[in-house]
Design a protein around this motif. Structure first.
Motif, PDB file in Angstrom:
ATOM      1  N   GLY A   1      37.816 -86.065  87.184  1.00  0.00           N
ATOM      2  CA  GLY A   1      37.022 -86.711  87.010  1.00  0.00           C
ATOM      3  C   GLY A   1      35.986 -86.155  88.015  1.00  0.00           C
ATOM      4  O   GLY A   1      35.437 -87.059  89.027  1.00  0.00           O
ATOM      5  N   CYS A   2      36.271 -85.587  89.579  1.00  0.00           N
ATOM      6  CA  CYS A   2      35.757 -84.597  90.509  1.00  0.00           C
ATOM      7  C   CYS A   2      34.136 -84.918  90.748  1.00  0.00           C
ATOM      8  O   CYS A   2      33.702 -84.446  89.043  1.00  0.00           O
ATOM      9  N   LEU A   3      33.885 -84.629  91.903  1.00  0.00           N
ATOM     10  CA  LEU A   3      32.446 -84.726  91.904  1.00  0.00           C
ATOM     11  C   LEU A   3      31.538 -83.749  91.296  1.00  0.00           C
ATOM     12  O   LEU A   3      30.462 -83.643  90.484  1.00  0.00           O
TER      13      LEU A   3
ATOM     14  N   GLN B   1      38.841 -82.853  83.494  1.00  0.00           N
ATOM     15  CA  GLN B   1      39.745 -82.207  84.120  1.00  0.00           C
ATOM     16  C   GLN B   1      39.464 -80.848  84.985  1.00  0.00           C
ATOM     17  O   GLN B   1      37.977 -80.420  84.823  1.00  0.00           O
ATOM     18  N   CYS B   2      39.247 -81.344  86.274  1.00  0.00           N
ATOM     19  CA  CYS B   2      38.718 -79.909  87.038  1.00  0.00           C
ATOM     20  C   CYS B   2      39.595 -78.756  87.791  1.00  0.00           C
ATOM     21  O   CYS B   2      40.664 -79.009  87.554  1.00  0.00           O
ATOM     22  N   SER B   3      39.245 -78.221  88.432  1.00  0.00           N
ATOM     23  CA  SER B   3      40.216 -76.977  88.658  1.00  0.00           C
ATOM     24  C   SER B   3      40.411 -76.962  89.484  1.00  0.00           C
ATOM     25  O   SER B   3      42.158 -76.417  90.102  1.00  0.00           O
ATOM     26  N   CYS B   4      40.767 -78.532  90.085  1.00  0.00           N
ATOM     27  CA  CYS B   4      41.780 -78.862  91.236  1.00  0.00           C
ATOM     28  C   CYS B   4      43.020 -79.736  90.766  1.00  0.00           C
ATOM     29  O   CYS B   4      43.881 -79.597  91.209  1.00  0.00           O
ATOM     30  N   GLY B   5      43.023 -79.775  89.186  1.00  0.00           N
ATOM     31  CA  GLY B   5      43.871 -80.191  88.899  1.00  0.00           C
ATOM     32  C   GLY B   5      44.246 -82.154  88.405  1.00  0.00           C
ATOM     33  O   GLY B   5      44.386 -81.965  88.012  1.00  0.00           O
TER      34      GLY B   5
ATOM     35  N   GLY C   1      33.356 -82.312  97.591  1.00  0.00           N
ATOM     36  CA  GLY C   1      33.216 -82.011  96.117  1.00  0.00           C
ATOM     37  C   GLY C   1      34.803 -82.613  94.819  1.00  0.00           C
ATOM     38  O   GLY C   1      34.224 -82.642  94.064  1.00  0.00           O
ATOM     39  N   HIS C   2      35.473 -83.128  95.547  1.00  0.00           N
ATOM     40  CA  HIS C   2      37.248 -83.197  94.322  1.00  0.00           C
ATOM     41  C   HIS C   2      37.051 -84.724  95.230  1.00  0.00           C
ATOM     42  O   HIS C   2      37.924 -85.155  94.914  1.00  0.00           O
ATOM     43  N   VAL C   3      35.479 -85.713  95.343  1.00  0.00           N
ATOM     44  CA  VAL C   3      36.063 -86.850  95.608  1.00  0.00           C
ATOM     45  C   VAL C   3      36.105 -87.010  93.837  1.00  0.00           C
ATOM     46  O   VAL C   3      35.042 -86.794  92.970  1.00  0.00           O
TER      47      VAL C   3
HETATM   48 ZN   LIG Z   1      38.405 -80.964  91.803  1.00  0.00          ZN
END
Ligand SMILES: [Zn+2]
Length: 306
Positions: free
Chosen positions: A167-169, A160-164, A150-152
């Motif tokens: 543009g994550c999937l 911005q994604c919760s992972c930092g 999910g984070h590609v």
């Molecule tokens: Zn992410």
């Protein structure tokens, strides 16, 4: 004495689910409780219900990056309360072997042993819901790798994604993305019958409502599902180019929108993947759905301890 059962635990952001699972992967009993109050007490209560029923091991599925040796979740952006918990110690009183693994990896393991993956030696599992989880089976075995599919990145300068990262999937193809696309279009005044759903409150729109409205022919709702599907398809083509799996097993609430969302993803992946590495018939539904993680956790613990 009959072969022993195992307990599967699935720690989700909303619910804690625990099941007693037979060696064949059949669920013999199941509980579901809110995980928001006291995770540990809820966990004890649920395990106590099944602990006396010929149990040989406990398998725990949790979102995030896992330290398997220590049975600790190192990083879990979506369930911060689980980070750092020492499951080996917390569940030591049951005197049973304890195994911890990433929830999507265990869902893939559940599919491999008791679900849609039984007939394949390689597949990629994607859970499509609030976020996007991934698990990979290769050469008949679960790959014990992070598989944070999910984070590609599908949009280099994206949200911005919760992972930092950006543009994550999961920021483009999961539930939050669909809801954001709907509310921002409606805030700008776009015409759509989505405006009338949820008693006129556009901030209560759900992916299910978007799908239902799309199936009635609404242009905005159809565009949202197509756009999210396109991003999913970009990722599918990448996974196809890397693994060339026999199947992609899709599960999670968003698969209800199969007709538009998944079909668009398949079309996009066909266009992008290297010739011969992606086949449209390879994208299939999970048969055990949300139970895959529970069954996978229990069977993984059973096999790892025997
Ligand atoms: Zn992410």
């Amino acid at each position: 004495m009959a072969k022993p059962n195992s307990i599967g635990v699935d720690i989700g952001g909303t619910n804690l689910r625990v099941a007693l699972v037979s060696p064949e992967g059949r669920i013999l009993g199941k509980t579901q409780q809110s995980s928001s109050v006291s995770l540990i007490d809820t966990l004890y209560g649920a395990i106590d219900r099944f602990a006396e029923r010929n149990v040989s091991s406990i398998g725990i599925a949790s979102a995030g990056l896992i330290d398997r040796e220590r049975c600790v979740v190192n990083v879990s952006p979506n369930i911060p309360s689980v980070e750092g918990l020492d499951f080996m110690n917390l569940l030591g009183k049951y005197n049973l072997p304890i195994f911890l693994e990433n929830d999507a990896n265990l869902a893939a393991f559940g599919e491999l042993r008791a679900g849609s993956g039984r007939n394949y030696s390689s597949f990629v599992l994607l859970t499509l819901g609030t976020g996007v989880g991934g698990g990979i089976v290769y050469d008949g075995k679960l790959m014990n790798i992070p598989a944070e599919l999910g984070h590609v990145v599908v949009e280099p300068d994206g949200a911005q994604c919760s992972c930092g990262n950006h543009g994550c999937l999961e920021e483009y193809a999961a539930a939050k993305a669909m809801i954001n696309m709907a509310t921002s279009a409606l805030e700008k005044g776009e015409q759509s019958s989505l405006r009338e759903c949820c008693e006129g409150n556009i901030y209560r729109i759900t992916p299910q409502k978007i799908y239902e409205t799309a199936m009635e022919g609404d242009g905005l709702a159809r565009d949202i599902l197509r756009k999210a599907g396109k991003y999913l398809g970009i990722a599918l083509s990448d996974f196809a180019n890397i693994f060339n799996p026999e199947a992609f097993i899709l599960t999670g609430g968003l698969t209800n929108a199969w007709d538009i969302y998944v079909e668009e993803a398949v079309k996009e992946a066909e266009k992008r993947a290297m010739r011969g590495l992606f086949k449209k018939d390879s994208v299939i539904r999970s048969t055990i759905k949300e139970d895959a993680g529970l069954i996978g956790a229990a069977l993984y613990a059973q096999e790892s301890s025997s």
